[in-house]
Write a protein that holds these residues in place. Structure first.
Motif, PDB file in Angstrom:
ATOM      1  N   PRO A 506      -7.108  -2.118  -0.450  1.00 19.84           N
ATOM      2  CA  PRO A 506      -8.180  -2.038   0.450  1.00 19.84           C
ATOM      3  C   PRO A 506      -8.785  -3.433   0.458  1.00 19.84           C
ATOM      4  CG  PRO A 506      -8.696  -0.734  -1.546  1.00 19.84           C
ATOM      5  CD  PRO A 506      -7.117  -1.353  -1.759  1.00 19.84           C
ATOM      6  N   TRP A 507      -9.041  -3.829   1.751  1.00 23.32           N
ATOM      7  CA  TRP A 507      -9.649  -5.295   1.745  1.00 23.32           C
ATOM      8  C   TRP A 507     -10.935  -5.414   1.117  1.00 23.32           C
ATOM      9  CZ3 TRP A 507      -8.932 -10.128   2.515  1.00 23.32           C
ATOM     10  CH2 TRP A 507      -9.915 -11.069   3.011  1.00 23.32           C
ATOM     11  N   ASP A 508     -11.938  -4.472   1.241  1.00 20.99           N
ATOM     12  CA  ASP A 508     -13.129  -4.561   0.704  1.00 20.99           C
ATOM     13  C   ASP A 508     -13.206  -4.178  -0.761  1.00 20.99           C
ATOM     14  OD1 ASP A 508     -12.274  -1.996   0.737  1.00 20.99           O
ATOM     15  OD2 ASP A 508     -14.375  -1.244   1.760  1.00 20.99           O
ATOM     16  N   ASP A 509     -11.971  -3.877  -1.661  1.00 15.02           N
ATOM     17  CA  ASP A 509     -12.144  -3.730  -3.053  1.00 15.02           C
ATOM     18  C   ASP A 509     -10.525  -3.936  -3.428  1.00 15.02           C
ATOM     19  OD1 ASP A 509     -12.563  -2.895  -5.421  1.00 15.02           O
ATOM     20  OD2 ASP A 509     -12.623  -0.874  -5.282  1.00 15.02           O
ATOM     21  N   PRO A 510     -10.257  -5.168  -3.450  1.00 13.88           N
ATOM     22  CA  PRO A 510      -8.906  -5.652  -3.898  1.00 13.88           C
ATOM     23  C   PRO A 510      -8.677  -5.260  -5.331  1.00 13.88           C
ATOM     24  CG  PRO A 510     -10.231  -7.554  -3.569  1.00 13.88           C
ATOM     25  CD  PRO A 510     -11.078  -6.366  -3.217  1.00 13.88           C
ATOM     26  N   GLN A 511      -9.568  -5.258  -6.236  1.00 17.43           N
ATOM     27  CA  GLN A 511      -9.523  -4.777  -7.751  1.00 17.43           C
ATOM     28  C   GLN A 511      -9.301  -3.377  -7.799  1.00 17.43           C
ATOM     29  OE1 GLN A 511      -9.545  -7.500  -9.577  1.00 17.43           O
ATOM     30  NE2 GLN A 511     -10.097  -8.961  -7.908  1.00 17.43           N
ATOM     31  N   ALA A 512      -9.242  -2.761  -6.592  1.00 19.27           N
ATOM     32  CA  ALA A 512      -8.892  -1.285  -6.877  1.00 19.27           C
ATOM     33  C   ALA A 512      -7.371  -1.067  -7.334  1.00 19.27           C
ATOM     34  CB  ALA A 512      -9.200  -0.397  -5.773  1.00 19.27           C
ATOM     35  N   GLY A 513      -6.376  -1.971  -6.725  1.00 14.81           N
ATOM     36  CA  GLY A 513      -5.237  -1.806  -7.223  1.00 14.81           C
ATOM     37  C   GLY A 513      -4.366  -1.244  -5.999  1.00 14.81           C
ATOM     38  N   PRO A 514      -3.042  -1.354  -5.889  1.00 18.30           N
ATOM     39  CA  PRO A 514      -2.614  -0.959  -4.475  1.00 18.30           C
ATOM     40  C   PRO A 514      -2.863   0.577  -4.158  1.00 18.30           C
ATOM     41  CG  PRO A 514      -0.988  -2.169  -6.190  1.00 18.30           C
ATOM     42  CD  PRO A 514      -2.382  -1.965  -6.865  1.00 18.30           C
ATOM     43  N   THR A 540      -5.163  -5.646   2.839  1.00 17.74           N
ATOM     44  CA  THR A 540      -4.445  -6.955   2.191  1.00 17.74           C
ATOM     45  C   THR A 540      -3.188  -6.396   1.861  1.00 17.74           C
ATOM     46  OG1 THR A 540      -6.565  -7.899   1.164  1.00 17.74           O
ATOM     47  CG2 THR A 540      -4.401  -8.532   0.357  1.00 17.74           C
ATOM     48  N   ILE A 541      -2.002  -6.995   2.544  1.00 15.64           N
ATOM     49  CA  ILE A 541      -0.671  -6.864   2.119  1.00 15.64           C
ATOM     50  C   ILE A 541      -0.051  -8.127   1.605  1.00 15.64           C
ATOM     51  CG2 ILE A 541       1.369  -6.545   3.258  1.00 15.64           C
ATOM     52  CD1 ILE A 541      -0.213  -5.183   5.597  1.00 15.64           C
ATOM     53  N   ARG A 542       0.602  -7.781   0.353  1.00 12.11           N
ATOM     54  CA  ARG A 542       1.088  -8.705  -0.328  1.00 12.11           C
ATOM     55  C   ARG A 542       2.383  -8.537  -0.868  1.00 12.11           C
ATOM     56  NH1 ARG A 542      -3.384  -8.833  -4.927  1.00 12.11           N
ATOM     57  NH2 ARG A 542      -2.339  -7.140  -6.359  1.00 12.11           N
ATOM     58  N   LEU A 543       3.320  -9.277  -1.107  1.00  7.92           N
ATOM     59  CA  LEU A 543       4.839  -9.161  -1.165  1.00  7.92           C
ATOM     60  C   LEU A 543       4.957  -9.852  -2.497  1.00  7.92           C
ATOM     61  CD1 LEU A 543       6.386 -10.296   2.076  1.00  7.92           C
ATOM     62  CD2 LEU A 543       5.459  -8.054   1.319  1.00  7.92           C
ATOM     63  N   LEU A 583      -0.313 -12.773   6.733  1.00 10.38           N
ATOM     64  CA  LEU A 583      -1.387 -13.513   7.383  1.00 10.38           C
ATOM     65  C   LEU A 583      -2.077 -14.605   6.500  1.00 10.38           C
ATOM     66  CD1 LEU A 583      -3.152 -10.804   9.505  1.00 10.38           C
ATOM     67  CD2 LEU A 583      -1.272 -12.124  10.137  1.00 10.38           C
ATOM     68  N   ASP A 584      -1.702 -14.972   5.375  1.00 11.24           N
ATOM     69  CA  ASP A 584      -2.008 -16.130   4.563  1.00 11.24           C
ATOM     70  C   ASP A 584      -3.105 -15.551   3.752  1.00 11.24           C
ATOM     71  OD1 ASP A 584       0.029 -17.980   5.296  1.00 11.24           O
ATOM     72  OD2 ASP A 584      -1.021 -18.668   6.909  1.00 11.24           O
ATOM     73  N   GLY A 585      -3.197 -14.113   3.427  1.00 10.69           N
ATOM     74  CA  GLY A 585      -4.385 -13.835   2.677  1.00 10.69           C
ATOM     75  C   GLY A 585      -5.299 -13.215   3.584  1.00 10.69           C
ATOM     76  N   ARG A 586      -5.623 -13.328   4.753  1.00 10.59           N
ATOM     77  CA  ARG A 586      -6.585 -12.754   5.687  1.00 10.59           C
ATOM     78  C   ARG A 586      -6.450 -11.112   5.696  1.00 10.59           C
ATOM     79  NH1 ARG A 586      -4.451 -16.772   8.817  1.00 10.59           N
ATOM     80  NH2 ARG A 586      -3.768 -15.403  10.583  1.00 10.59           N
ATOM     81  N   PRO A 587      -7.364 -10.649   6.117  1.00  9.60           N
ATOM     82  CA  PRO A 587      -7.439  -9.184   6.250  1.00  9.60           C
ATOM     83  C   PRO A 587      -6.450  -8.468   7.531  1.00  9.60           C
ATOM     84  CG  PRO A 587      -9.546  -9.812   7.444  1.00  9.60           C
ATOM     85  CD  PRO A 587      -8.945 -11.193   6.511  1.00  9.60           C
ATOM     86  N   VAL A 588      -5.754  -7.740   7.262  1.00 10.95           N
ATOM     87  CA  VAL A 588      -5.067  -7.012   8.211  1.00 10.95           C
ATOM     88  C   VAL A 588      -5.676  -5.839   8.754  1.00 10.95           C
ATOM     89  CG1 VAL A 588      -2.761  -5.940   8.679  1.00 10.95           C
ATOM     90  CG2 VAL A 588      -2.719  -7.518   6.998  1.00 10.95           C
ATOM     91  N   ALA A 589      -5.856  -5.777  10.007  1.00 13.72           N
ATOM     92  CA  ALA A 589      -6.495  -4.815  10.535  1.00 13.72           C
ATOM     93  C   ALA A 589      -5.878  -3.541  11.038  1.00 13.72           C
ATOM     94  CB  ALA A 589      -7.387  -5.031  11.753  1.00 13.72           C
ATOM     95  N   LEU A 590      -5.683  -2.273  10.829  1.00 17.22           N
ATOM     96  CA  LEU A 590      -5.069  -1.341  11.075  1.00 17.22           C
ATOM     97  C   LEU A 590      -5.953  -0.692  12.493  1.00 17.22           C
ATOM     98  CD1 LEU A 590      -4.205   0.166   7.765  1.00 17.22           C
ATOM     99  CD2 LEU A 590      -2.986  -1.545   9.238  1.00 17.22           C
ATOM    100  N   SER A 591      -5.849  -1.317  13.469  1.00 18.32           N
ATOM    101  CA  SER A 591      -6.448  -0.696  14.735  1.00 18.32           C
ATOM    102  C   SER A 591      -5.680  -0.285  15.443  1.00 18.32           C
ATOM    103  CB  SER A 591      -6.924  -2.181  15.433  1.00 18.32           C
ATOM    104  OG  SER A 591      -6.014  -3.221  15.748  1.00 18.32           O
ATOM    105  N   LEU A 592      -6.088   0.751  16.362  1.00 17.90           N
ATOM    106  CA  LEU A 592      -5.227   1.224  17.408  1.00 17.90           C
ATOM    107  C   LEU A 592      -4.594   0.464  18.456  1.00 17.90           C
ATOM    108  CD1 LEU A 592      -7.139   4.846  18.066  1.00 17.90           C
ATOM    109  CD2 LEU A 592      -5.758   4.244  16.170  1.00 17.90           C
ATOM    110  N   PRO A 593      -3.710   0.773  19.202  1.00 24.08           N
ATOM    111  CA  PRO A 593      -3.068  -0.318  19.983  1.00 24.08           C
ATOM    112  C   PRO A 593      -3.982  -0.264  21.390  1.00 24.08           C
ATOM    113  CG  PRO A 593      -1.472   1.404  19.470  1.00 24.08           C
ATOM    114  CD  PRO A 593      -2.619   1.710  18.770  1.00 24.08           C
TER     115      PRO A 593
END
Length: 682
Positions: A506-514, A540-543, A583-593
């Protein structure tokens, strides 16, 4: 490493109970046993109960006496394929046991085995310390009906009235010689206070939700359960070491390609529990690359139909490339036999990749011919697939509109390169002849409705009144084929499958874990109300590279508008123990098309396809625009239009792999995302 004790129960014949027969259950457990023998070899201790021999008593005894032999170092596996049934509770006692108001049962050859009794039986086995897993390919829904012969069968029956009152006991029937207090080998079925003991721990892989039916259908000329067929395919894709959670996420994606009416589930879902253990237990074990060797029939690669390759005799579409570097020295298996080293590429661009092309794909290996080089017959060469022949999609045209059917058949027959037949489509008249991927076309009323196997929709209906419309319909079918092939692309058995982890936070709580997938194999995020509107979820999506080597990664987003793009992570190397950020660490928005209304009940789906490789791969075939009937691909346009997916580019430079480079080993991983606007049903 201990043994795998497997109890395989497959029931097609229900004539003793007066129910219609099934046709894929014995095939299911036979295929499961074949897969297990390939995976664990002599460590498999299998016991089969087929058709009328699979009585309630025999299944009980099989769990207790066969699976019960498994010890602390062993794995116990129950695999059931057959009918399921669902009951309404009828008494106050039953209501106390089943708070949902309904309970379920496996339908054995002579009657029901209740879920509550099955749970206790499995707890007994888990109490020995063995790792225990159960695969149930049946449905738990009443009111069974069978679809017409062209369609899939439903694996459920209406319970017989005599079954009520005999299937809800939480304690299984005693075995001969068992103590009267219900104990067995030091374990008890109930505590002194009458409460159920805490579960010893087992993992359940179920074909569908408790309120859904499961199906069987035709796959490559044989009937199979949709779930079993998808699960075995996902197991081949994942190789060794993948967790149950990862396996079920991949299985869910495969079932979605079949249709939307069946949702496989995993239980328990809690992180750190059995769902996160490797399939069949044990530690993650890296696999080995495929090997090119010289046998009695010539050069062969130990990879064949059981690994997912297509038999493409005479076409030579499937290729393998020698891995381990580009030189010709002993360290990479090169040199020897008349080969002074790998060829130089055009213009001195570097050593040319050494490839072999498939001549005949057999069950366990592929006969190949070297392409322009002479391997040493006394050596074994590690190789990886570098070009795959994509199996054509089977197209079933619903009867009733002869002229429209003629137009579609003519369009398919001329849609390929040079005006020949489409290499991506094959029209069939019978679902028994269908391949793994099937699309239905209903051409009634001057328009074409394209659906999946189960009748669920794909794109909006298309006009079909003449040859030009028919070509657009075929363009759409080819587009869907490319998209589904990308979604399901795998390299079975690769040890890279679990080397890189996709982490979604979650972007607003990255410490919460995957965020972990739910029991349906999806990561679900909800829109939130905001000032009279809706705020889209952000993640946030990371590899994360968990291996000890540098690996190349690309992340593709396959959308529910049948688009595939790499905007999230276009492809780069990630060092050992390091993390790459979408996205180089920027938030990924899960928006509707765009164009999809944001209102309660709306949703969108994405499938994140991670490609991991030892070397940089050609990403051109993985890009696909969203389907737009106003901009069809045209004759032969789009990626893999010749039916071959290549991992080496035919020339060119830049970030895509050129002709003079080796692909190395590669693997894929898929994660399903769903963004919903809370409302009815969500």
């Amino acid at each position: 490493m201990g043994n795998v004790h497997a109890l395989l129960v497959g029931i097609d014949d229900y004539t003793a109970l007066g129910y219609d027969a099934l046709a894929g259950c014995v095939n299911d457990v036979t295929a499961a046993e074949e897969w297990l023998r390939r995976r664990v070899g002599d460590r498999l201790v299998a016991h089969r109960l087929l058709d009328r021999e699979a009585t309630v008593a025999a299944v009980r005894a099989g769990i207790r006496e066969h699976l019960g032999q498994a010890g602390p170092e062993d794995t116990a596996l129950l695999w059931y394929a057959g009918h399921g049934a669902e009951f309404d509770v009828r008494t106050e006692e039953e209501a106390r046991i089943e708070a949902t108001g309904r309970y379920q049962a496996l339908v054995c050859a002579d009657g029901p085995l209740a879920d509550k009794e099955l749970a206790v039986l499995l707890d007994e086995v888990a109490g020995t310390g063995a790792h225990l897993a159960a695969v149930l390919d049946c449905c738990f829904s009443g009111g069974a009906t069978r679809r017409p012969p062209r369609g899939p069968a439903v694996r459920s029956v209406t319970p017989h009235p005599s079954w009520y009152g005999r299937v809800v006991s939480p304690n299984p029937a005693p075995v001969e010689g068992a103590p009267a207090d219900g104990t067995r080998d030091g374990t008890r079925d109930a505590t002194a206070g009458g409460a159920r003991p805490e579960r010893a721990g087992h993992v359940l892989l179920a074909a569908s939700r408790l309120d859904q039916v499961s199906h069987e259908d035709w796959f490559d000329g044989r009937r199979h359960g949709v779930f079993t067929h998808a699960l075995l395919g996902a197991l081949d894709e994942a190789g060794t070491g993948a967790s149950y959670r990862e396996i079920m996420a991949a299985t869910r994606c495969r079932v979605q390609a079949w249709g939307e009416v069946q949702h496989p589930t995993l239980s328990p879902q809690e992180p750190g529990g059995p769902a996160d253990r490797p399939f069949l237990g044990g530690a993650v074990r890296p696999g080995s690359p495929y090997l090119l060797t010289h046998g009695v029939d010539g050069w062969e690669v130990d990879c064949g139909q059981v690994h997912g390759l297509r038999d493409d005799e005479g076409g030579g579409a499937t290729e393998f490339t020698v891995t381990g570097g580009s030189g010709g020295g002993p360290e990479d298996g090169g040199g020897g036999g008349g080969e002074a080293g790998a060829e130089e590429g055009a213009g001195g661009a570097g050593p040319r990749a050494r490839t072999v092309r498939a001549r005949r794909v057999r069950a366990r290996h592929t006969l190949v011919d070297p392409a322009g080089w002479e391997p040493d017959r006394g050596r074994a060469y590690p190789v990886a697939p570098s070009a795959l022949a994509l199996p054509p999609t089977t197209v079933l045209i619903e009867p009733g509109a002869p002229e429209a059917e003629r137009l579609l058949r003519e369009a398919v027959a001329t849609a390929g390169p040079g005006g020949g037949p489409s290499p991506l489509l094959r029209v069939a008249g019978d679902p028994a002849a269908a391949g793994d991927l099937l699309l239905r076309v209903d051409p009634a009323g001057g328009r074409a409705v394209i659906t999946r196997r189960d009748g669920t929709g794909t794109v909006d209906p298309l006009p079909l009144t003449g040859p030009a419309d028919a070509r657009t319909v075929v363009d759409c079918l080819e587009h869907l084929t490319r998209w589904y092939r990308l979604q399901r692309l795998s390299n079975p058995g690769s040890d890279l499958a679990s080397a890189v982890r996709i982490e979604i936070l979650p972007w607003d709580d990255p410490q919460a874990g995957p965020i972990l997938p739910d029991g349906n194999g999806e990561i679900v995020r909800a829109h939130e109300p905001d000032a009279g509107g809706w705020l889209e979820p952000r993640v946030t999506i990371r590899l994360h590279n968990r291996s000890h080597r540098r690996l190349w990664c690309a992340l593709f987003d396959l959308t529910d508008r049948y688009r595939s793009h790499s905007a999230l992570y276009r492809g780069d190397f990630i060092g050992p123990g390091r993390t790459g950020h979408a996205l180089d660490g920027r938030p990924v928005a899960l928006s509707l098309p765009a164009g999809r209304a944001v209102r309660p009940g709306s949703q969108s789906r994405d499938w994140l396809k991670l490609i991991v490789a030892e070397e940089e791969l050609n990403t051109v075939p993985f890009h696909l625009n969203a389907w737009d009937p106003g901009r069809p691909a045209g004759r032969g346009g789009g990626p893999a239009s010749d039916g071959v997916l290549r991992f080496t580019a035919r020339g060119g430079a830049g970030r895509d792999l050129g002709e003079g480079r080796s692909t190395g080993r590669w693997a894929t991983r898929t994660v399903a995302l769903r963004s919903v606007v809370p409302g009815p049903g969500h």
